[in-house]
Scaffold this active site. Structure first.
Site, PDB file in Angstrom:
ATOM      1  N   HIS A 123       0.851  -1.189   0.000  1.00  0.00           N
ATOM      2  CA  HIS A 123       0.000   0.000   0.000  1.00  0.00           C
ATOM      3  C   HIS A 123       0.880   1.230   0.000  1.00  0.00           C
ATOM      4  O   HIS A 123       1.946   1.224   0.613  1.00  0.00           O
ATOM      5  CB  HIS A 123      -0.913   0.002   1.233  1.00  0.00           C
ATOM      6  CG  HIS A 123      -2.061   0.930   1.096  1.00  0.00           C
ATOM      7  ND1 HIS A 123      -1.958   2.272   1.374  1.00  0.00           N
ATOM      8  CD2 HIS A 123      -3.325   0.718   0.663  1.00  0.00           C
ATOM      9  CE1 HIS A 123      -3.116   2.834   1.133  1.00  0.00           C
ATOM     10  NE2 HIS A 123      -3.963   1.930   0.698  1.00  0.00           N
ATOM     11  N   ASP A 176      -7.956  -5.322   0.000  1.00  0.00           N
ATOM     12  CA  ASP A 176      -8.469  -6.155  -1.090  1.00  0.00           C
ATOM     13  C   ASP A 176      -8.106  -7.624  -0.949  1.00  0.00           C
ATOM     14  O   ASP A 176      -8.629  -8.456  -1.685  1.00  0.00           O
ATOM     15  CB  ASP A 176      -7.929  -5.635  -2.426  1.00  0.00           C
ATOM     16  CG  ASP A 176      -8.507  -4.277  -2.739  1.00  0.00           C
ATOM     17  OD1 ASP A 176      -9.728  -4.150  -2.653  1.00  0.00           O
ATOM     18  OD2 ASP A 176      -7.743  -3.348  -3.036  1.00  0.00           O
TER      19      ASP A 176
HETATM   20  N1  CMC Z   1       4.206  -7.538  -4.865  1.00  0.00           N
HETATM   21  C1  CMC Z   1       5.550  -7.522  -5.042  1.00  0.00           C
HETATM   22  N2  CMC Z   1       6.299  -6.417  -4.883  1.00  0.00           N
HETATM   23  C2  CMC Z   1       5.687  -5.276  -4.545  1.00  0.00           C
HETATM   24  C3  CMC Z   1       4.288  -5.226  -4.349  1.00  0.00           C
HETATM   25  C4  CMC Z   1       3.544  -6.426  -4.514  1.00  0.00           C
HETATM   26  N3  CMC Z   1       2.233  -6.412  -4.350  1.00  0.00           N
HETATM   27  N4  CMC Z   1       3.932  -3.947  -4.019  1.00  0.00           N
HETATM   28  C5  CMC Z   1       5.058  -3.228  -4.007  1.00  0.00           C
HETATM   29  N5  CMC Z   1       6.128  -4.036  -4.312  1.00  0.00           N
HETATM   30  C6  CMC Z   1       7.537  -3.642  -4.342  1.00  0.00           C
HETATM   31  C7  CMC Z   1       7.891  -2.929  -5.631  1.00  0.00           C
HETATM   32  O1  CMC Z   1       8.315  -3.829  -6.621  1.00  0.00           O
HETATM   33  C8  CMC Z   1       8.986  -2.002  -5.161  1.00  0.00           C
HETATM   34  O2  CMC Z   1      10.147  -2.757  -5.021  1.00  0.00           O
HETATM   35  P1  CMC Z   1      11.634  -2.089  -5.198  1.00  0.00           P
HETATM   36  O3  CMC Z   1      11.681  -0.927  -4.230  1.00  0.00           O
HETATM   37  O4  CMC Z   1      12.573  -3.197  -4.838  1.00  0.00           O
HETATM   38  O5  CMC Z   1      11.713  -1.636  -6.629  1.00  0.00           O
HETATM   39  C9  CMC Z   1       8.541  -1.595  -3.753  1.00  0.00           C
HETATM   40  O6  CMC Z   1       7.733  -2.693  -3.290  1.00  0.00           O
HETATM   41  C10 CMC Z   1       7.734  -0.317  -3.694  1.00  0.00           C
HETATM   42  O7  CMC Z   1       6.699  -0.423  -4.668  1.00  0.00           O
HETATM   43  P2  CMC Z   1       6.014   0.844  -5.334  1.00  0.00           P
HETATM   44  O8  CMC Z   1       5.251   0.402  -6.535  1.00  0.00           O
HETATM   45  O9  CMC Z   1       7.011   1.938  -5.493  1.00  0.00           O
HETATM   46  O10 CMC Z   1       5.055   1.293  -4.148  1.00  0.00           O
HETATM   47  P3  CMC Z   1       3.748   2.112  -4.318  1.00  0.00           P
HETATM   48  O11 CMC Z   1       3.524   2.796  -3.025  1.00  0.00           O
HETATM   49  O12 CMC Z   1       3.776   2.971  -5.533  1.00  0.00           O
HETATM   50  O13 CMC Z   1       2.681   0.939  -4.596  1.00  0.00           O
HETATM   51  C11 CMC Z   1       0.736  -0.341  -4.677  1.00  0.00           C
HETATM   52  C12 CMC Z   1       1.524   0.715  -3.891  1.00  0.00           C
HETATM   53  C13 CMC Z   1      -0.569  -0.595  -3.934  1.00  0.00           C
HETATM   54  C14 CMC Z   1       0.416   0.192  -6.086  1.00  0.00           C
HETATM   55  C15 CMC Z   1       1.576  -1.653  -4.779  1.00  0.00           C
HETATM   56  O14 CMC Z   1       1.910  -2.124  -3.494  1.00  0.00           O
HETATM   57  C16 CMC Z   1       0.891  -2.730  -5.599  1.00  0.00           C
HETATM   58  O15 CMC Z   1       0.986  -2.722  -6.822  1.00  0.00           O
HETATM   59  N6  CMC Z   1       0.153  -3.667  -4.918  1.00  0.00           N
HETATM   60  C17 CMC Z   1      -0.591  -4.695  -5.611  1.00  0.00           C
HETATM   61  C18 CMC Z   1      -1.925  -4.119  -6.059  1.00  0.00           C
HETATM   62  C19 CMC Z   1      -2.879  -3.936  -4.895  1.00  0.00           C
HETATM   63  O16 CMC Z   1      -3.052  -4.817  -4.059  1.00  0.00           O
HETATM   64  N7  CMC Z   1      -3.549  -2.767  -4.886  1.00  0.00           N
HETATM   65  C20 CMC Z   1      -4.552  -2.450  -3.865  1.00  0.00           C
HETATM   66  C21 CMC Z   1      -4.112  -1.313  -3.009  1.00  0.00           C
HETATM   67  S1  CMC Z   1      -5.174  -1.124  -1.584  1.00  0.00           S
HETATM   68  C22 CMC Z   1      -6.669  -0.598  -2.249  1.00  0.00           C
HETATM   69  C23 CMC Z   1      -6.684   0.817  -2.593  1.00  0.00           C
HETATM   70  O17 CMC Z   1      -6.438   1.656  -1.716  1.00  0.00           O
HETATM   71  O18 CMC Z   1      -6.999   1.098  -3.758  1.00  0.00           O
END
Ligand code: CMC
Length: 429
Positions: free
Chosen positions: A306, A363
């Site tokens: 998240h 989720d």
């Molecule tokens: N699985 C594997 N690696 C992950 C995941 C995941 N679900 N989420 C983040 N990472 C890793 C990512 O690869 C990155 O690694 P590194 O720093 O080594 O390059 C690091 O964690 C940070 O990721 P980010 O994409 O920069 O973080 P963010 O804050 O932009 O992403 C997120 C938040 C929710 C988009 C992401 O965690 C994700 O894609 N999760 C899966 C989709 C999901 O479950 N979404 C629902 C969110 S909750 C409902 C809502 O509020 O809408």
């Protein structure tokens, strides 16, 4: 004395005010930076940028705290209903019994959908995703319910808000019935908001729907948990589109489109699809975890991580409890629940997930709960949208009432080609 931050640019020091929120969080106010220094700030994805000051929802991502108008979400999930929570979010205070009754009557009065809108519904292809249908239908509401010039602005907003809350639920159930090729079911005055939704979804001339209080309670909690989450992607979209002074229907329609994405509201559908793939491949988690850890692979473990929470999402914890209860009650075995529980256990001990602060989010269990209620997968994100409506509305209201209101228009740093001459087509290549 006012706290300030100092910034040194080309030997000149500029002082910027520090703003402190009611929970002590601090921000550097850079609104005068461009005027005073000629520089903008660069922050892709707004990871470090507060877009507004808001009194609606408080989230502490380190401690796993979520409060609506100051009230912990755990207390609302235990004691409140979705309608009462919607009132709280939109009006700022919990309603008196009289206010709550009045609000419920209004929701009932506005629950019908214009009969001519059915023609719209009937002409979408059967395979159309309900989120696409919902965003189009919400936008179309303005055409069917135009502004009445004799109403005051406040009356117009109140009626639009009630229409949205009530009709979106009716339209969501209608789209499901039409998708199935079944006759739509009208809302009933003797049912509560969630009861009416379940009845419109599942009642049929050959199998009358029997309302189960446990499922109704679970639906109330599901929607309460989704009701607001401060400046998430769809709420930011509602605020941004709303800042151009479009009507509320258009702003909410933009929010629905943003929510559709698999990184946001669409994650509940993506989680169940991923758990289904694990199940079909024999239940071995290792290849999926390996893919999630692999930087070269775009695969992510859906339902984990998240932007704000760096600990267990408090909504996920409650969702998991509700899920266990409902699955126990409906005694519908779901192999995906067992996979989800195993996956959670393994991921929480995995160094990659620990180092990246990746915990289950809302989720992760919500899709399993919805499956237990009989909601089809392609309706999952619509369920999230119905829940998020009070949040979108309250945030939109707050932004339009804000004395510091501004059209939202970010800046950029241009990195394209420098000036060059147009080349006629015959001279190119
Ligand atoms: N699985 C594997 N690696 C992950 C995941 C995941 N679900 N989420 C983040 N990472 C890793 C990512 O690869 C990155 O690694 P590194 O720093 O080594 O390059 C690091 O964690 C940070 O990721 P980010 O994409 O920069 O973080 P963010 O804050 O932009 O992403 C997120 C938040 C929710 C988009 C992401 O965690 C994700 O894609 N999760 C899966 C989709 C999901 O479950 N979404 C629902 C969110 S909750 C409902 C809502 O509020 O809408």
């Amino acid at each position: 004395m006012e706290e300030t931050a100092k910034i040194l640019i080309d030997g000149t020091t500029f002082e910027l005010p520090i703003v402190t929120g009611s929970e002590g969080e601090k921000a550097i106010d850079i609104s005068r930076l461009l005027r005073e220094t000629g520089l903008v700030t660069l922050d892709p994805g707004f990871v470090n940028t507060a877009n507004c000051q808001s009194a609606v929802t408080f989230v502490d991502g380190e401690k796993g705290i979520l409060r609506y108008r100051g009230i912990p979400v755990e207390q609302l999930a235990e004691h409140s209903t979705f309608v009462e929570t919607a009132y709280l979010l939109i009006n700022g205070e919990l309603p008196t019994q009289e206010q709550l009754n009045g609000f419920s009557v209004l929701l009932n009065d506005h629950s019908l959908v214009h009969e001519d809108m059915r023609a719209f519904f009937e002409h979408f292809p059967r395979w159309a995703h309900p989120m696409g249908i919902l965003s189009s239908m919400v936008n179309a509401l303005r055409a069917f319910y135009p502004e009445i010039p004799t109403r005051t602005e406040e009356e117009e907003i109140n009626i639009t808000v009630t229409r949205l809350l009530s009709k979106v639920r009716t339209m969501a159930a209608m789209s499901y019935k039409i998708f199935r090729g079944h006759k739509t079911v009208y809302p009933r005055h003797d049912l509560t908001y969630p009861e009416n939704f379940l009845n419109m979804m599942f009642d049929s001339p050959v199998r009358p729907y029997v309302i189960d209080e446990e499922v109704v309670r679970a639906l109330n909690v599901f929607w309460i948990l989704h009701a607001d989450h401060e400046q998430n992607c769809s709420t930011a979209a509602v605020r941004l589109v709303g800042s151009a002074k479009v009507n509320l229907y258009a702003a909410i329609s933009a929010g629905i489109c943003a929510l559709w994405g698999p990184l946001h509201g669409g994650a509940n559908q993506a989680v169940v699809e991923m758990l289904g793939q694990i199940h079909e491949s024999g239940g071995d988690l290792a290849p999926f975890l390996a893919r999630a850890r692999d930087k070269k692979d775009p695969f992510r473990l859906m339902g984990f991580g998240h932007r704000v929470y760096k600990t267990y999402d408090p909504r996920g914890r409650i969702m998991k409890q509700v899920c266990d209860k409902v699955l126990g009650k409906v005694t519908r075995e779901d192999p995906l629940l067992e996979i989800a529980q195993r996956l959670e256990e393994v991921a929480l001990k995995d160094p990659y997930f620990i180092d990246h602060h990746l915990y289950p989010n809302i989720d992760f269990y919500s899709g399993i709960l919805l499956r237990a209620m009989g909601i089809p997968v392609n309706m999952f994100t619509v369920m999230f949208a119905i829940g998020r409506l009070p949040g979108w509305i309250s945030q939109w209201k707050e932004s339009t009432d804000d004395p510091n209101w501004k059209l939202q228009r970010p800046r950029q740093i241009y990195v394209g080609p420098n000036e060059r001459a147009y080349v006629p087509v015959r001279k190119r290549g």
